[in-house]
Design an enzyme around this catalytic site. Structure first.
Site, PDB file in Angstrom:
ATOM      1  N   LYS A  54      71.179  22.746 -62.445  1.00 15.28           N
ATOM      2  CA  LYS A  54      72.399  21.949 -62.259  1.00 15.28           C
ATOM      3  C   LYS A  54      73.637  22.796 -62.528  1.00 15.28           C
ATOM      4  O   LYS A  54      74.605  22.776 -61.770  1.00 15.28           O
ATOM      5  CB  LYS A  54      72.373  20.717 -63.187  1.00 15.28           C
ATOM      6  CG  LYS A  54      71.381  19.658 -62.725  1.00 15.28           C
ATOM      7  CD  LYS A  54      71.054  18.609 -63.776  1.00 15.28           C
ATOM      8  CE  LYS A  54      69.914  17.715 -63.275  1.00 15.28           C
ATOM      9  NZ  LYS A  54      69.397  16.782 -64.254  1.00 15.28           N
ATOM     10  N   GLN A  98      70.689  15.101 -70.298  1.00 18.25           N
ATOM     11  CA  GLN A  98      69.361  15.305 -69.695  1.00 18.25           C
ATOM     12  C   GLN A  98      68.308  14.431 -70.387  1.00 18.25           C
ATOM     13  O   GLN A  98      68.210  14.411 -71.618  1.00 18.25           O
ATOM     14  CB  GLN A  98      68.971  16.795 -69.790  1.00 18.25           C
ATOM     15  CG  GLN A  98      67.675  17.145 -69.101  1.00 18.25           C
ATOM     16  CD  GLN A  98      67.746  16.945 -67.581  1.00 18.25           C
ATOM     17  OE1 GLN A  98      68.722  17.282 -66.932  1.00 18.25           O
ATOM     18  NE2 GLN A  98      66.696  16.375 -67.017  1.00 18.25           N
ATOM     19  N   ASP A 121      75.539  10.433 -63.333  1.00 20.94           N
ATOM     20  CA  ASP A 121      74.114  10.148 -63.098  1.00 20.94           C
ATOM     21  C   ASP A 121      73.935   8.728 -62.556  1.00 20.94           C
ATOM     22  O   ASP A 121      72.870   8.380 -62.046  1.00 20.94           O
ATOM     23  CB  ASP A 121      73.336  10.273 -64.419  1.00 20.94           C
ATOM     24  CG  ASP A 121      72.304  11.383 -64.375  1.00 20.94           C
ATOM     25  OD1 ASP A 121      71.995  11.872 -63.266  1.00 20.94           O
ATOM     26  OD2 ASP A 121      71.797  11.760 -65.456  1.00 20.94           O
TER      27      ASP A 121
END
Ligand code: NAP
Length: 295
Positions: A54, A98, A121
């Site tokens: 990422k 994460q 997200d």
């Protein structure tokens, strides 16, 4: 018939090129540099590699990227304080924590602490609620990537029988919702299967589009699909190790068998995976535009 391969790598490349140009324009015309922070707690190797990918992609696109790694025993309060700090930081437009988090940390509490305007997200209940209502919001990255793969590959969703196997909050449920929205890329008739579904094959056999997100290697086999189906394989399953020490991956569908019957199919790797990261970048650029009053 041998299926057309829908290459997520190629589609992601196309979208990343569009985003790179957009980032350059934002910088040149408005002095806006999108910023993403990734927060990793612990040393899970898969999570480490996802976070590294990422940040690498963000840098390639000209996005300001910060990577914060905390020890596995970080107290929940400390993580919440860090999220609060990032919420206030004007250089940061997108916050990615994460998952999974270590067991002593309440995942929902942390995700809900993220400012919904920085929730790239798309997991915050505000964004989930807006998605269900069909309002403008940050869409969760994997389902968003699947939509892009289908539309950019010319797969017609309107009126299609879509069967999704797997009902997780991050893939199955949101993609089901998106595909039944009354707009382009939606308008499908959606069936969602899970472990309590009595006869999965009875559903998949009549599907025009199958989306598999179960986490069981090669679970969907050729005898479970009809000719001409479009198949999106979300699964990433480590099924062994190569001589060079690289993980051997398999999806949730039996690619070799199904590609002889399907009209099109995504491979694993190189299908949905690259799209997930790309949609995270798209959300980050969108967040920066919104923060600057440009969207
Ligand atoms: P998850 O949270 O474990 O959910 C799995 C779902 O599949 C559950 O709804 C479960 O049903 C269902 N399921 C499991 N075994 C089944 C079976 N034998 N028959 C019918 N249904 C079954 O998984 P997830 O997070 O959605 O991920 C699914 C897969 O996609 C994993 O391989 C994951 O690594 C991969 N993934 C890939 C990406 C990417 O970017 N490529 C992103 C996310 C996930 P119940 O609800 O009844 O338990």
């Amino acid at each position: 018939m041998s299926a057309k391969i829908i290459s997520g790598t190629e589609v992601a490349k196309e979208i990343r090129a569009e985003l790179k140009t957009e980032v350059e324009t934002l910088k040149a015309k408005h002095n806006v540099v999108p910023g993403l922070v990734t927060i990793l707690v612990g040393e899970d190797p898969a999570s480490q590699s996802y976070v590294a990918a990422k940040n690498k992609t963000a840098k390639e696109l000209g996005i300001h990227s910060e990577q914060i790694t905390l020890p596995a025993d970080t107290p929940e309060d400390e993580l919440l304080n860090l999220v609060a700090k990032c919420n206030q930081d004007p250089k940061i437009n997108g916050i990615l924590v994460q998952l999974p988090l270590p067991k002593h940390i309440d995942e929902a509490k942390v995700l809900y602490a993220i400012d919904p305007d920085k929730d790239v997200d798309g997991f915050h209940p505000v964004n989930v609620g807006k998605m269900v209502l069909g309002e403008q919001c940050f869409l969760p990255c994997t389902p968003h990537g699947i939509l892009e793969l289908l539309t950019r590959s010319g797969v017609e969703t309107s009126g299609a029988e879509v069967v999704i196997v797997g009902r997780s909050n991050i893939v199955g449920k949101p993609i089901a919702n998106l595909m039944l929205q009354k707009r382009d890329g939606g308008n499908a008739t959606v069936t969602l299967c899970h472990t309590r579904t009595k006869d999965i094959a009875a559903h998949t056999k009549r599907a025009d589009i199958i989306i598999a997100a179960v986490g069981v290697p090669k679970m969907i086999t050729a005898d479970m699909v009809k000719d001409g189906v479009a198949v999106i394989d979300v699964g990433v399953n480590r099924i062994g190790m190569s001589d060079s020490g690289k993980a051997i991956l398999a999806g949730d569908v039996d690619f070799a068998g199904i590609k002889e019957k399907a009209a099109c199919i995504t491979p694993v790797p190189g299908g949905v995976g690259p799209m997930t990261i790309t949609m995270l970048m798209k959300n980050t650029v969108q967040a920066a535009k919104q923060a600057a009053g440009l969207a």
